[in-house]
Every structure is written in C-alpha cells, then in structure tokens.
Design a protein around this motif. Structure first.
Motif, PDB file in Angstrom:
ATOM      1  N   ALA A 128       0.578  -1.131  -0.483  1.00 40.72           N
ATOM      2  CA  ALA A 128      -0.009  -0.042  -0.048  1.00 40.72           C
ATOM      3  C   ALA A 128       0.755   1.300   0.523  1.00 40.72           C
ATOM      4  N   LEU A 129       1.443   1.069   0.999  1.00 40.75           N
ATOM      5  CA  LEU A 129       2.381   2.384   0.923  1.00 40.75           C
ATOM      6  C   LEU A 129       3.457   2.988   0.076  1.00 40.75           C
ATOM      7  N   ALA A 130       3.665   2.003  -1.398  1.00 42.77           N
ATOM      8  CA  ALA A 130       4.315   1.788  -1.862  1.00 42.77           C
ATOM      9  C   ALA A 130       3.668   3.033  -3.531  1.00 42.77           C
ATOM     10  N   SER A 131       2.846   2.475  -3.104  1.00 40.32           N
ATOM     11  CA  SER A 131       1.577   2.841  -4.234  1.00 40.32           C
ATOM     12  C   SER A 131       1.259   4.545  -4.047  1.00 40.32           C
ATOM     13  N   VAL A 132       1.671   4.596  -2.266  1.00 47.06           N
ATOM     14  CA  VAL A 132       1.732   6.072  -2.072  1.00 47.06           C
ATOM     15  C   VAL A 132       2.112   7.310  -2.039  1.00 47.06           C
ATOM     16  N   ASN A 133       3.466   6.605  -2.568  1.00 45.95           N
ATOM     17  CA  ASN A 133       4.653   7.982  -2.595  1.00 45.95           C
ATOM     18  C   ASN A 133       5.039   7.574  -4.249  1.00 45.95           C
TER      19      ASN A 133
ATOM     20  N   SER B 291      -4.078   1.563   9.090  1.00 45.62           N
ATOM     21  CA  SER B 291      -4.414   1.919   8.675  1.00 45.62           C
ATOM     22  C   SER B 291      -5.193   2.875   7.705  1.00 45.62           C
ATOM     23  N   TYR B 292      -5.195   4.623   7.072  1.00 43.27           N
ATOM     24  CA  TYR B 292      -6.136   5.286   6.443  1.00 43.27           C
ATOM     25  C   TYR B 292      -5.566   4.569   4.856  1.00 43.27           C
TER      26      TYR B 292
ATOM     27  N   ILE C 272     -13.446  13.496   3.959  1.00 43.94           N
ATOM     28  CA  ILE C 272     -13.091  13.899   5.693  1.00 43.94           C
ATOM     29  C   ILE C 272     -12.242  12.595   5.875  1.00 43.94           C
ATOM     30  N   LEU C 273     -11.559  12.308   6.551  1.00 42.05           N
ATOM     31  CA  LEU C 273     -11.557  10.681   7.645  1.00 42.05           C
ATOM     32  C   LEU C 273     -11.874  11.007   8.868  1.00 42.05           C
ATOM     33  N   ASP C 274     -12.368  10.659   9.163  1.00 38.80           N
ATOM     34  CA  ASP C 274     -12.935  10.578  10.279  1.00 38.80           C
ATOM     35  C   ASP C 274     -12.024   9.876  11.569  1.00 38.80           C
ATOM     36  N   ASP C 275     -11.967   9.828  12.743  1.00 35.98           N
ATOM     37  CA  ASP C 275     -11.989   8.803  14.190  1.00 35.98           C
ATOM     38  C   ASP C 275     -10.320   8.689  13.696  1.00 35.98           C
ATOM     39  N   PHE C 276      -9.197   9.563  12.640  1.00 40.83           N
ATOM     40  CA  PHE C 276      -7.814  10.197  13.216  1.00 40.83           C
ATOM     41  C   PHE C 276      -7.047   9.608  14.027  1.00 40.83           C
ATOM     42  N   SER C 277      -5.909   8.553  14.279  1.00 45.85           N
ATOM     43  CA  SER C 277      -4.538   8.310  15.344  1.00 45.85           C
ATOM     44  C   SER C 277      -3.638   8.265  15.097  1.00 45.85           C
ATOM     45  N   LEU C 278      -3.073   8.526  16.255  1.00 44.09           N
ATOM     46  CA  LEU C 278      -2.008   8.001  15.263  1.00 44.09           C
ATOM     47  C   LEU C 278      -1.406   6.029  16.039  1.00 44.09           C
ATOM     48  N   ASP C 279      -1.573   6.061  14.931  1.00 46.33           N
ATOM     49  CA  ASP C 279      -1.002   4.541  15.016  1.00 46.33           C
ATOM     50  C   ASP C 279      -0.095   4.382  15.265  1.00 46.33           C
ATOM     51  N   THR C 280       0.174   2.492  16.222  1.00 38.83           N
ATOM     52  CA  THR C 280       1.592   2.353  16.448  1.00 38.83           C
ATOM     53  C   THR C 280       2.941   2.889  15.287  1.00 38.83           C
ATOM     54  N   THR C 281       2.479   2.682  13.821  1.00 42.43           N
ATOM     55  CA  THR C 281       4.131   1.441  13.231  1.00 42.43           C
ATOM     56  C   THR C 281       3.750   3.659  12.434  1.00 42.43           C
ATOM     57  N   GLY C 282       2.962   4.889  12.603  1.00 42.80           N
ATOM     58  CA  GLY C 282       2.888   5.998  12.197  1.00 42.80           C
ATOM     59  C   GLY C 282       2.727   5.480  10.626  1.00 42.80           C
ATOM     60  N   GLU C 283       1.836   5.574  10.037  1.00 44.34           N
ATOM     61  CA  GLU C 283       1.720   5.078   9.273  1.00 44.34           C
ATOM     62  C   GLU C 283      -0.166   6.226   8.571  1.00 44.34           C
ATOM     63  N   ASN C 284      -0.088   5.775   9.323  1.00 44.10           N
ATOM     64  CA  ASN C 284      -1.315   7.265   8.910  1.00 44.10           C
ATOM     65  C   ASN C 284      -1.194   8.919   9.206  1.00 44.10           C
ATOM     66  N   ILE C 285       0.166   9.033  10.134  1.00 40.17           N
ATOM     67  CA  ILE C 285       0.634  10.417   9.690  1.00 40.17           C
ATOM     68  C   ILE C 285       1.360  10.830   7.642  1.00 40.17           C
TER      69      ILE C 285
ATOM     70  N   PHE D   1       0.867   9.154   5.801  1.00 37.12           N
ATOM     71  CA  PHE D   1      -0.710   8.860   4.887  1.00 37.12           C
ATOM     72  C   PHE D   1      -0.495  10.606   4.950  1.00 37.12           C
ATOM     73  N   ILE D   2      -1.191  11.525   5.735  1.00 43.33           N
ATOM     74  CA  ILE D   2      -1.458  12.745   5.741  1.00 43.33           C
ATOM     75  C   ILE D   2      -0.382  13.707   4.761  1.00 43.33           C
ATOM     76  N   GLU D   3       0.467  13.523   5.185  1.00 45.68           N
ATOM     77  CA  GLU D   3       2.475  13.694   4.333  1.00 45.68           C
ATOM     78  C   GLU D   3       1.798  13.713   3.480  1.00 45.68           C
ATOM     79  N   ASN D   4       1.816  12.415   2.452  1.00 42.14           N
ATOM     80  CA  ASN D   4       1.881  11.835   1.191  1.00 42.14           C
ATOM     81  C   ASN D   4       0.451  13.009   0.979  1.00 42.14           C
ATOM     82  N   LEU D   5      -0.440  13.151   1.413  1.00 39.53           N
ATOM     83  CA  LEU D   5      -1.967  13.491   1.259  1.00 39.53           C
ATOM     84  C   LEU D   5      -1.955  15.406   0.624  1.00 39.53           C
TER      85      LEU D   5
END
Length: 339
Positions: A7-12, A139-140, A176-189, A191-195
């Motif tokens: 998934a992250l490969a496609s995000v980047n 994660s998202y 709208i991205l609801d119920d955002f949290s800091l997952d243990t792997t840091g993937e949500n942050i 994702f937002i940074e790439n977004l």
C-alpha cells in the motif's frame, strides 16, 4: 487486509495532474485496474458516501432515518467550521484538523454536510466522501486500499486524487477522514504527509480538494499540526484560540517571540459549544417525531452535556417507557428535594 509495504509503495508514487484516466495510462501507468479505482471514487464522491470498515464499507442508510430528510440538521460549531471553508477565500489543497472531545458531534457534522442538508455558496451542492478507521485495526492506507479494491493496484492514490479533483469548475470536493489516530506504525501520519504534498504539486495548480481530518485525540491533532509549519496542514478555524485580542500575544508577535505560524503549529484547542437549545435540536433531528413527543419534556438536557450523552439518555428513557417502567420523578414518586 492489504500488506503495508504494498500500500505504501503506491502512496509514494509521484502524482501528475492529468486531464483524464487515458492520460494516466499514457504517462506510464499500465495497471489495468487504475480506471476501475477512478470510477469507484467518482461514484462514491457523487453519492457523498460515508463509509466505515465496521459496516463493510456500505453506505450508512436506513429506513429508520427517512424522517431526517425533511429536517434541517443542527447548525453546530463543527458544521459551521466546515461550511466556512467554502467561503470566497476558499483554500484548495489544505488539510484542516478538527479536534474535539468524544461524543461532541464531529461525525454528525460530516454526515450532515454529505447528506446534502446544507447548500453551500452559489447554491452548489457539495460532493465528497467520508471515511473512518473506526472499529478497524488498519491505517487509512489499508482502509482506502480495501475500500477501492486496490490493494494490488499501482498508483491508486493518484487515481483517487484525480477523481476527487474533477470537475475543476465547481466547489472543491470534500474528503473527510474521521476518527484519526496515531497508529503504532506511524502510517496514518505518513499518509497525511503524502496527501498534502500530492495535493500541492510543484509548479502546478493546487488540486480542487479540501480535506478535513477529525479526531478526538489531542496527541494526534498536535502531531498533524506540526507536520509542515502551519502552511498546508492547519487547525480548523473556530476550534483553536487565535488570541487576536490578547495584548501579551500581540507584544510577543511584535518582538518576534511568537508568530502566527506557531499559533497554527502549536494551537491552544477549544471545544465546541453545546447549549441546551442546540442539544434539544439534536434530539428533534435524530428521534422520530413520536419518540420525541413520548419524552414529555426535555428537562434532563443541560448545558455542558454532549450530543452523545443527550441521545443516550433519551434512548434509555424511551426504552424504559416502552417497557412500562417509570422514567420521571412524577411517575416514580421520587419528587425533587429542595432540602
């Protein structure tokens, strides 16, 4: 659930602003599934879908909710804050962070807007999409990949943004991205940074998209606002102290001890205001007319309660009445004590 590495490969992957899916193919992406991802996002956006992993990504619709369609939704602080993003000085390509305590109507605000209760300026109807990680361990990145059936599709985020970006001649699409949290792997942050980077491509127009990230976690809200210096990820107006009239703050700014950027990257958060009258409107909106009448009175509603607490109390009273149990001091013989 899709593997994080895939998934992250496609995000980047780099994102190119193109006129259509055909050019997306022409510019080197030969994945045959990319068009299906694009079409899926366009469909969901047009329907103003709100989707949750716990519901297998099905739109939240119910015959029991038909009564809401004839009502005006509650003009809460969160609803007003999101509507204000669409004023004349609308800022595309910005991630807006909305932090408030649990049960204060954040999700309700997003759902109300997407359910088309609100016509935005110039009478244009909003298009958008709301996704939550609620009740999901992923994660998202994982949620979106599953939602779009794109876990093995190269460049799915490019297709998602392209679909959200069109058409160019109307109000920005709302994600709208609801119920955002800091997952243990840091993937949500990540994702937002790439977004936000992909929504603001160098030397090109900003994408015609506005993002609102909702969270009940202060650590997550603070981490989001720290991302890029208060430029493209910012706290949403109305939910943090601007201190415009604070003499000490203005003096610190004058001596360059505190800047507006610091106000945005280290916000002093403030919650939404729920008055008794607004909370009663929440009951009228969510309850069937017969259920609202069956309450007999709304004396239990008080300033300082949250919408969740009020609805929980009302539901309990209605269920007790249906079961034949006393729900008021008069019926139970437990009068008020003024001693």
């Amino acid at each position: 659930m899709v593997a994080l590495g895939t998934a992250l490969a496609s995000v980047n992957l780099g994102f190119r602003v193109v006129d259509g899916v055909k050019k997306l193919f022409d510019e080197g992406n030969t994945d045959n599934n990319i068009g299906a991802v694009y079409d899926k996002v366009k469909e969901l956006k047009t329907k103003r879908a709100h989707l949750y992993p716990s519901l297998l990504f099905e739109m939240i619709e119910s015959e029991d909710d038909e009564h809401k369609k004839s009502k005006d939704a509650v003009e809460s602080d969160a609803v007003q804050a999101i509507k204000d993003l669409y004023r004349e000085d609308v800022k595309k390509g910005v991630v807006n962070v909305l932090y408030d305590l649990p049960g204060t109507g954040k999700s309700m605000a997003g759902l109300s807007l997407l359910d088309d209760f609100y016509l935005l300026p110039k009478a244009r109807t909003l298009q958008g999409l709301m996704v939550s990680t609620q009740a999901s361990s992923g994660s998202y990145v994982e949620v979106f990949a599953d939602l779009l059936e794109a876990s093995n599709t190269k460049g799915w985020l490019s297709a998602l943004l392209l679909a959200m970006n069109e058409p160019h001649d109307r109000l920005p699409s709302l994600l709208i991205l609801d119920d955002f949290s800091l997952d243990t792997t840091g993937e949500n942050i990540k994702f937002i940074e790439n977004l936000y980077k992909l929504m603001n491509p160098p030397k090109r127009d900003k994408l015609n998209i506005i993002v609102v990230v909702m969270t009940q976690r202060k650590d997550a809200a603070d981490a989001l606002c720290h991302l890029n210096g208060g430029v493209r990820v910012v706290p949403i107006k109305g939910f943090y102290e601007t201190k415009k009239d604070d003499v000490l703050h203005n003096m610190m700014k004058a001596f360059k001890l505190q800047t507006q950027e610091r106000v945005l990257t280290h916000p002093t958060w403030k919650g939404s205001r729920w008055t008794t009258s607004l909370l009663i409107e929440v009951l009228k909106y969510h309850l069937k007319p017969a259920d609202f009448v069956s309450l007999e009175n709304t004396d239990f509603v008080q300033d300082g309660m949250t919408p969740f607490q009020v609805l929980q109390k009302a539901t309990s009273m209605i269920e007790s009445r249906m079961a034949g149990e006393p729900t008021s001091p008069r019926k139970s013989g437990q009068g008020k004590s003024f001693g």
